[in-house]
Write an enzyme that holds these catalytic residues in place. Structure first.
Site, short mmCIF file in Angstrom:
data_model
loop_
_atom_site.label_atom_id
_atom_site.label_comp_id
_atom_site.label_asym_id
_atom_site.label_seq_id
_atom_site.Cartn_x
_atom_site.Cartn_y
_atom_site.Cartn_z
N TYR A 117 0.75 -1.22 -0.05
CA TYR A 117 -0.04 -0.10 -0.11
C TYR A 117 0.91 1.36 0.04
O TYR A 117 1.80 1.39 0.79
CB TYR A 117 -0.73 -0.03 1.13
N HIS A 121 -2.94 16.73 -2.49
CA HIS A 121 -3.49 16.87 -1.27
C HIS A 121 -3.15 18.26 -0.55
O HIS A 121 -3.73 18.74 0.31
CB HIS A 121 -2.78 15.86 -0.34
N ASN A 156 1.34 11.99 5.84
CA ASN A 156 0.58 10.94 6.71
C ASN A 156 0.95 11.05 8.18
O ASN A 156 1.89 10.48 8.42
CB ASN A 156 0.49 9.65 5.86
N TYR A 171 -17.25 32.03 46.21
CA TYR A 171 -16.45 30.64 45.56
C TYR A 171 -15.55 30.92 44.56
O TYR A 171 -14.42 30.31 44.77
CB TYR A 171 -17.76 29.75 44.76
N ARG A 206 -12.59 31.36 47.31
CA ARG A 206 -12.64 30.46 48.14
C ARG A 206 -12.27 29.05 47.60
O ARG A 206 -11.58 28.23 48.03
CB ARG A 206 -13.77 30.30 49.00
N PHE A 249 -1.89 7.00 12.36
CA PHE A 249 -2.21 8.36 12.06
C PHE A 249 -3.45 8.81 12.64
O PHE A 249 -3.83 10.11 12.25
CB PHE A 249 -2.48 8.28 10.60
N GLU A 279 -12.36 5.78 4.59
CA GLU A 279 -11.74 6.51 5.84
C GLU A 279 -13.12 7.14 6.59
O GLU A 279 -13.44 8.16 6.74
CB GLU A 279 -10.96 7.64 5.56
#
Length: 515
Positions: A57, A87, A199, A282, A285, A333, A420
């Protein structure tokens, strides 16, 4: 800091910060000899796979939904170039130079482990760019957080092949021109390299690390500003007594209470036991309980990032055992661990801002501070509005934070033709964490701005100089070095900017600098 030698296993928080905020080459970054050997071994394994004609791959196949498309040996280089170019679809503002430098360092360290298949020349070009100040222009947005930070990392990789854009010498220019100006030459990507460069979780790790470091400093600033407020309203430190926290021993709560006691040491501005006023609201405190819980989120993010810094996060990974070579597809990834941590931290920082804004309200509302201070911190209210609208700004930022605190990690949009099919949105979590941190920085600055005014007013009413705590006095002095006491209404924006600059310096350095 001494020069940094990357081996893929021992990069530290401090080293990333030094490189991110340092000048190119200061410190100088190089590869360890064992890392070079590991990188060479993995690159040789890729060549062997090509010679054997094996299917692997991303090496001899397409990517994502194209995983079943076989690529001929003659087209392997074109495949790797194509993934980088196709990309590079990021949008939005570019990351600043410190973030970009952190990205470059962390990516180089990941590849230095020797499981990614990049060549030594390619990895060393990354380090040369870092050392010489060639900074890729990387858009902030476009990552789904699985398969890692593909789109922004592609912009980073583009510069290595002479494409895209880069900053060099303070100017933005085409990537190839930037390399040439720095005396460098682009590489021609070989098998697996384009995939290895694009990646992984590097973008979210870099952004998250810088934000986590600042968050830690801001948590301490929140303690100091809270204590300065407590002094200004004549509060009591009784609730910080060590015995209280020993019987509910959450580590960061105990740590925070100890810090508060140290900050207030020597103060003459707090009240002792008062039978008609035995406890505070508060927001004063419960500082150890609230701030301490927020510190837990910082500690968790630091713990996780220390692991991620020295992890291999691309896919597939190459394992070499003698003559045996295995290319194994996995999911390192996937940014889910980071996404959850950054969402958690964003929620925590939102809470630090919320409690700080409520303390600002207490400083400016004379009914809430039992008329220790005049309304809106001005002595001639009505004619003067004083600090009335400062609290408005803090409230606006807190409301924005509440929107940003919605977790990105609970969202997922399937991509790549549903291959994906679950993504982390980790980069989104990191980027909105940055926005929350910036808002917190401003809210804490506004509290310190108000508290300094309140301290002066209270000192004036006491008609005597009372000492501040050893930890609050430096914050007061840092504010007063830039901002005078405001007796009548005047243009406030410059004072706000000066206070924010003081807080930003603290967030970067963990100390006060008045220059």
């Amino acid at each position: 800091m001494n020069n940094i030698v990357l081996d893929g296993e021992s990069l530290t928080f401090e080293q990333v910060l030094a490189v991110a905020y340092g000048k190119p080459g200061e410190p100088l970054v190089a590869l360890a000899e064992n890392a070079k050997a590991n990188v060479l071994k993995a690159a040789a394994a890729v060549d062997t796979l090509l010679e054997r004609g094996e299917i692997a791959y991303g090496i001899t196949t397409g990517f994502g939904a194209f995983k079943d498309k076989i690529i001929s040996r003659e087209e392997v280089e074109r495949l790797q170039r194509n993934i980088v170019l196709s990309h590079a679809v990021g949008v939005g503002d570019a990351f600043d130079i410190p973030t970009t430098r952190a990205i470059m360092l962390i990516r180089a360290n990941t590849l230095a482990r020797g499981f990614s298949g990049v060549r030594l020349d390619t990895l060393e070009l990354i380090l040369e760019c870092l050392n010489r100040g060639v900074h890729p222009v990387i858009p902030e947005k476009g990552s789904l957080g699985a398969s890692g930070d593909l789109a922004p990392l592609a912009h980073f990789a583009c510069v290595l092949i002479g494409e895209g854009k880069a900053e060099f010498g303070g100017k933005q220019m085409p990537g190839g021109d930037a390399l040439s100006a720095a005396g460098l030459s682009p590489v021609v990507l070989k098998a697996k390299e384009g995939l290895a460069l694009t990646n992984g979780t590097t973008i979210m790790t870099a952004v998250g690390l810088l934000e986590t470091a600042r968050a830690g400093n801001l948590a301490n600033l929140a303690d100091i500003s809270g204590c300065l407020t407590l002094e200004a309203v004549n509060g009591t430190p009784a609730a910080f007594d060590e015995r209280i926290h020993a019987v509910r021993p959450h580590p960061r709560q105990v740590e925070c209470a100890k810090n508060l006691r140290g900050i207030l040491a020597g103060s003459e501005m707090t009240r002792g036991f008062d039978p008609v006023n035995v406890q505070d609201a508060y927001t004063l405190r419960c500082i150890p309980q609230v701030h301490g819980a927020c510190r837990d989120a910082v500690a968790y993010a630091k713990w996780l990032l220390k692991i991620e810094l020295n992890s291999v996060t691309d896919n597939p990974l190459i394992f070499v055992d003698g003559e045996k070579i295995e290319v194994i597809s996995g999911g390192n990834f996937h940014g889910e661990p980071l996404a959850l941590a950054f969402d958690y931290l964003a929620i925590a920082l939102s809470e630090l801002a919320n409690i700080s804004e409520r303390r600002i309200m207490r400083l400016t509302d004379e009914a809430s501070n039992s008329r220790v201070l005049p309304a809106f911190l001005t002595e001639d209210g009505g004619l003067n509005s004083g600090f009335m609208i400062v609290q408005y700004t803090a409230a606006a930022l807190c409301t924005e934070n509440k929107v940003l605190a919605h977790p990105a990690s609970v969202d997922t949009i399937p991509s790549s033709a549903n291959v994906e099919d679950h993504v982390s949105m980790g980069a989104t979590a990191a980027i909105k964490l940055r926005s929350v941190r910036r808002n917190l920085e401003t809210v804490l600055a506004l509290e310190a701005f108000c508290a300094a005014q309140a301290v002066d007013l209270r000192q004036k009413r006491l008609d005597s100089a009372k000492k501040l705590g050893v930890g609050t006095e430096p914050l007061y002095n840092a504010i007063r070095a830039k901002i005078p006491f405001i007796g009548v209404d005047e243009y406030m924006k410059d004072h706000i900017d000066a206070a924010v600059k003081t807080a930003k310096t603290y967030a970067r350095t963990g100390g006060f600098r008045c220059s």
